[in-house]
Design an enzyme around this catalytic site. Structure first.
Site, mmCIF file in Angstrom:
data_model
loop_
_atom_site.group_PDB
_atom_site.id
_atom_site.type_symbol
_atom_site.label_atom_id
_atom_site.label_comp_id
_atom_site.label_asym_id
_atom_site.label_seq_id
_atom_site.Cartn_x
_atom_site.Cartn_y
_atom_site.Cartn_z
ATOM 1 N N GLU A 67 -1.461 13.142 -26.063
ATOM 2 C CA GLU A 67 -1.488 14.613 -26.164
ATOM 3 C C GLU A 67 -2.838 15.135 -25.679
ATOM 4 O OE1 GLU A 67 -0.488 15.668 -30.184
ATOM 5 O OE2 GLU A 67 1.604 15.108 -29.917
ATOM 6 N N GLY A 106 4.718 8.336 1.907
ATOM 7 C CA GLY A 106 4.064 7.910 3.148
ATOM 8 C C GLY A 106 5.080 7.521 4.212
ATOM 9 N N GLY A 107 6.365 7.468 3.836
ATOM 10 C CA GLY A 107 7.412 7.032 4.769
ATOM 11 C C GLY A 107 7.455 7.873 6.044
ATOM 12 N N LYS A 129 13.784 13.808 12.598
ATOM 13 C CA LYS A 129 13.720 12.892 11.437
ATOM 14 C C LYS A 129 15.041 12.895 10.675
ATOM 15 C CE LYS A 129 11.566 13.670 7.148
ATOM 16 N NZ LYS A 129 10.414 14.009 6.311
ATOM 17 N N SER A 144 3.779 11.925 0.496
ATOM 18 C CA SER A 144 4.199 11.486 -0.833
ATOM 19 C C SER A 144 4.385 9.959 -0.816
ATOM 20 C CB SER A 144 5.479 12.219 -1.218
ATOM 21 O OG SER A 144 5.918 11.812 -2.474
ATOM 22 N N ASP A 166 -2.400 9.186 -28.373
ATOM 23 C CA ASP A 166 -0.951 9.252 -28.123
ATOM 24 C C ASP A 166 -0.605 9.972 -26.818
ATOM 25 O OD1 ASP A 166 -1.616 11.818 -28.758
ATOM 26 O OD2 ASP A 166 -0.266 12.020 -30.475
ATOM 27 N N ASP A 190 1.385 17.637 8.707
ATOM 28 C CA ASP A 190 2.473 17.837 7.745
ATOM 29 C C ASP A 190 1.889 18.486 6.496
ATOM 30 O OD1 ASP A 190 5.044 17.817 6.834
ATOM 31 O OD2 ASP A 190 5.291 15.647 6.845
HETATM 32 C C1 R5P Z 1 9.293 17.109 4.077
HETATM 33 O O1 R5P Z 1 10.021 18.071 4.001
HETATM 34 C C2 R5P Z 1 7.819 17.237 3.899
HETATM 35 O O2 R5P Z 1 7.265 18.150 4.783
HETATM 36 C C3 R5P Z 1 7.135 15.902 4.076
HETATM 37 O O3 R5P Z 1 7.401 15.419 5.381
HETATM 38 C C4 R5P Z 1 7.627 14.918 3.077
HETATM 39 O O4 R5P Z 1 7.672 15.480 1.795
HETATM 40 C C5 R5P Z 1 6.777 13.684 3.063
HETATM 41 O O5 R5P Z 1 7.289 12.786 2.129
HETATM 42 P P1 R5P Z 1 7.095 11.238 2.279
HETATM 43 O O6 R5P Z 1 5.620 10.973 2.390
HETATM 44 O O7 R5P Z 1 7.684 10.692 1.010
HETATM 45 O O8 R5P Z 1 7.872 10.791 3.476
#
Ligand code: R5P
Length: 291
Positions: A38, A227-228, A195, A225, A36, A221
């Site tokens: 857990e 990657g954008g 940005k 997350s 499940d 950085d």
């Molecule tokens: C922003 O404040 C962080 O330093 C990263 O640039 C950001 O979290 C990256 O996120 P993503 O990969 O979604 O653009």
């Protein structure tokens, strides 16, 4: 030398290496997941020690909720077994990006995680380049929460690789301090991109007029997350004439986010194919300095 009455409890080679650097024992936590969903993390060894360092690490794809429960149950379990001092090493501080309630009614998640850990019995909390209180060595949410600057290790790695004609780029002003740290470390210049993120769609736009002809660019950085941010920064560097472009970050938190980034190196705060820079030595040094 083996430190008596201290043990590192982990789930992979990260904890094992940390124990080695701390000169102490290591024991793997048995992790069972029931049908499940857990979890039942079991402590095999360490019940008779006075000081336990719980150093669990996630791997891609992440499951931060299960991870948090595993840590909380392990701390409570150690506490109930009579272990006096319990340190938590969370190489990637889950929920740290929600470092305030951005909109009314949202949780202050980073603070809640620290509170939950403390209430469960954590003596001290250690993490790496946390989004909450970034660039600070202490996390203000607690008087016993410490953050290691992962960019010291990223800087060492880049220096060892002896790049010719390097230029460090911060993709936004939040990353400027990281870029500055690295640039000082390897002795080169850095620049900061402008940005803008659309808060409704999450899409990113970026601008810079820096001439990058002939430069081997390293974009730094704290986190990738979606990657954008990184993909936009890579495109901009190429459009501005960069000879080569690589990304160097601390945490990679999604497989999708790194899929289209060709040249990437990250730290081992999360287990992934690109996690090549180790934070273990810095972490062990910090723990040792506070023992
Ligand atoms: C922003 O404040 C962080 O330093 C990263 O640039 C950001 O979290 C990256 O996120 P993503 O990969 O979604 O653009």
């Amino acid at each position: 030398m083996i430190v008596n009455n201290m043990i590192v409890l982990g789930n992979d080679d990260f904890g094992e290496k940390l124990a080695e650097k701390l000169g102490t024992k290591f024991s793997r936590i048995e992790q069972r997941v029931f049908p499940d969903g857990e979890v039942c993390p079991r402590i095999i060894d360490g019940i008779n020690d006075n000081h336990a360092v719980v150093a669990l690490r996630m791997k891609l794809p992440l499951d931060p909720n299960m991870y948090l429960i595993e840590i909380l149950f392990t701390i409570k379990n150690l506490k109930s077994l009579g272990v006096k001092k319990i340190d938590v090493v969370m190489p990637y501080f889950v929920y740290a990006r929600q470092d305030k309630a951005f909109r009314k009614g949202e949780p202050f998640s980073a603070k809640y995680v620290i509170e939950l850990l403390k209430e469960a019995g954590t003596s001290r909390f250690f993490t790496v380049t946390s989004h909450a209180d970034r660039n600070k060595e202490k996390i203000s949410l607690s008087d016993s929460a410490y953050s290691i600057d992962g960019f010291v290790a990223v800087g060492n790695y880049l220096k060892e690789n002896n790049l010719k004609n390097p230029l460090i780029i911060a993709p936004d002003d939040g990353a400027e301090k990281f870029a500055e740290t690295i640039a000082i470390h390897i002795g080169c210049e850095y620049a900061v991109f402008e940005k803008h993120r659309d808060l409704d769609t999450g899409s990113v736009s970026m601008k810079s007029s820096v001439d990058m002809k002939g430069k081997n660019v390293i974009i730094v950085d704290d986190i990738i997350s979606s990657g954008g941010t990184m993909l936009k920064a890579i495109d901009l560097c190429k459009n501005n004439g960069a000879k080569s472009v690589m990304a160097a970050v601390v945490h990679v938190v999604s497989e999708k986010g790194i899929r289209n980034i060709k040249s990437l190196v990250a730290m081992d705060t999360i287990d992934s194919d690109v996690s090549k820079i180790s934070v273990v030595e810095l972490m062990a040094d910090r723990i040792k300095s506070l023992i």
